[in-house]
Design a protein around this motif. Sequence first.
Motif, PDB file in Angstrom:
ATOM      1  N   SER A  21       0.851  -1.191   0.000  1.00  0.00           N
ATOM      2  CA  SER A  21       0.000   0.000   0.000  1.00  0.00           C
ATOM      3  C   SER A  21       0.882   1.234   0.000  1.00  0.00           C
ATOM      4  CB  SER A  21      -0.910   0.019   1.221  1.00  0.00           C
ATOM      5  OG  SER A  21      -1.777  -1.086   1.231  1.00  0.00           O
ATOM      6  N   SER A  30      -4.915  13.262  -5.895  1.00  0.00           N
ATOM      7  CA  SER A  30      -5.661  12.732  -7.044  1.00  0.00           C
ATOM      8  C   SER A  30      -5.192  13.328  -8.366  1.00  0.00           C
ATOM      9  CB  SER A  30      -7.160  12.973  -6.860  1.00  0.00           C
ATOM     10  OG  SER A  30      -7.432  14.352  -6.764  1.00  0.00           O
ATOM     11  N   ASN A  55      -7.026   6.300 -12.675  1.00  0.00           N
ATOM     12  CA  ASN A  55      -7.120   4.837 -12.501  1.00  0.00           C
ATOM     13  C   ASN A  55      -7.478   4.120 -13.802  1.00  0.00           C
ATOM     14  OD1 ASN A  55      -6.709   2.699 -10.760  1.00  0.00           O
ATOM     15  ND2 ASN A  55      -8.847   2.583 -10.112  1.00  0.00           N
ATOM     16  N   SER A  71      -3.551  -0.577  -8.558  1.00  0.00           N
ATOM     17  CA  SER A  71      -4.857   0.081  -8.528  1.00  0.00           C
ATOM     18  C   SER A  71      -4.786   1.231  -7.533  1.00  0.00           C
ATOM     19  CB  SER A  71      -5.959  -0.903  -8.127  1.00  0.00           C
ATOM     20  OG  SER A  71      -5.729  -1.395  -6.825  1.00  0.00           O
ATOM     21  N   ARG A  72      -5.765   2.110  -7.596  1.00  0.00           N
ATOM     22  CA  ARG A  72      -5.775   3.232  -6.654  1.00  0.00           C
ATOM     23  C   ARG A  72      -7.198   3.519  -6.216  1.00  0.00           C
ATOM     24  NH1 ARG A  72      -3.092   8.176  -9.361  1.00  0.00           N
ATOM     25  NH2 ARG A  72      -3.782   9.289  -7.486  1.00  0.00           N
ATOM     26  N   ASP A  73      -7.288   4.047  -5.015  1.00  0.00           N
ATOM     27  CA  ASP A  73      -8.558   4.466  -4.435  1.00  0.00           C
ATOM     28  C   ASP A  73      -8.377   5.922  -4.028  1.00  0.00           C
ATOM     29  OD1 ASP A  73     -10.790   4.992  -2.910  1.00  0.00           O
ATOM     30  OD2 ASP A  73     -10.777   3.064  -1.885  1.00  0.00           O
ATOM     31  N   ASN A  74      -8.829   6.819  -4.874  1.00  0.00           N
ATOM     32  CA  ASN A  74      -8.609   8.238  -4.588  1.00  0.00           C
ATOM     33  C   ASN A  74      -9.398   8.700  -3.365  1.00  0.00           C
ATOM     34  OD1 ASN A  74      -6.747   8.634  -6.609  1.00  0.00           O
ATOM     35  ND2 ASN A  74      -8.257   9.366  -8.106  1.00  0.00           N
ATOM     36  N   ARG A  76      -9.617   7.113  -0.665  1.00  0.00           N
ATOM     37  CA  ARG A  76      -8.787   6.741   0.487  1.00  0.00           C
ATOM     38  C   ARG A  76      -7.356   7.248   0.357  1.00  0.00           C
ATOM     39  NH1 ARG A  76     -11.109   2.668   3.636  1.00  0.00           N
ATOM     40  NH2 ARG A  76     -12.988   1.743   2.742  1.00  0.00           N
ATOM     41  N   THR A  78      -5.009   6.194  -1.501  1.00  0.00           N
ATOM     42  CA  THR A  78      -4.154   5.017  -1.400  1.00  0.00           C
ATOM     43  C   THR A  78      -4.012   4.336  -2.755  1.00  0.00           C
ATOM     44  OG1 THR A  78      -4.843   4.677   0.891  1.00  0.00           O
ATOM     45  CG2 THR A  78      -3.789   2.824  -0.201  1.00  0.00           C
ATOM     46  N   TYR A  80      -2.480   0.668  -4.404  1.00  0.00           N
ATOM     47  CA  TYR A  80      -2.143  -0.702  -4.028  1.00  0.00           C
ATOM     48  C   TYR A  80      -1.328  -1.362  -5.142  1.00  0.00           C
ATOM     49  CZ  TYR A  80      -6.012   0.220  -0.864  1.00  0.00           C
ATOM     50  OH  TYR A  80      -6.839   0.774   0.082  1.00  0.00           O
TER      51      TYR A  80
END
Length: 122
Positions: A21, A30, A55, A71-74, A76, A78, A80
């Motif tokens: 992470s 972002s 993403n 992958s990414r979680d904007n 959060r 974060t 990965y």
Amino acid sequence: QVQLVESGGRLVQAGGSLRLSCAASGRTFSYYAINWFRQAPGKEREFVSAVGWDNLRTDYADSVKGRFTISRDNARNTVYLQMNSLKVEDTAVYYCAAARTIVRLTTDIDYWGQGTQVTVSS
């Protein structure tokens, strides 16, 4: 400013899996592509994988293609890096890094994390 903190590195047997992470702070996270690099002892830092700010675009080094997924979680802040079918030669310190776009050169990076150690045993 973007601050990056990697986690998830540890000792794992060959053939195993890990998920790294990269947690970011800063309101502009972002807007940045996140790029993973790695550096093995005595070797230069090398590109591993990257994901665009949206993403949608990804890039992988040939050595990890088909085994690693980024992958990414904007929401959060974060990113990965899922690493499967790990090999001894994947052993390295893994760094996440921010740049305005997907890049493969360390000289194009704006911000670096401190790194997390991944060790793959045979």
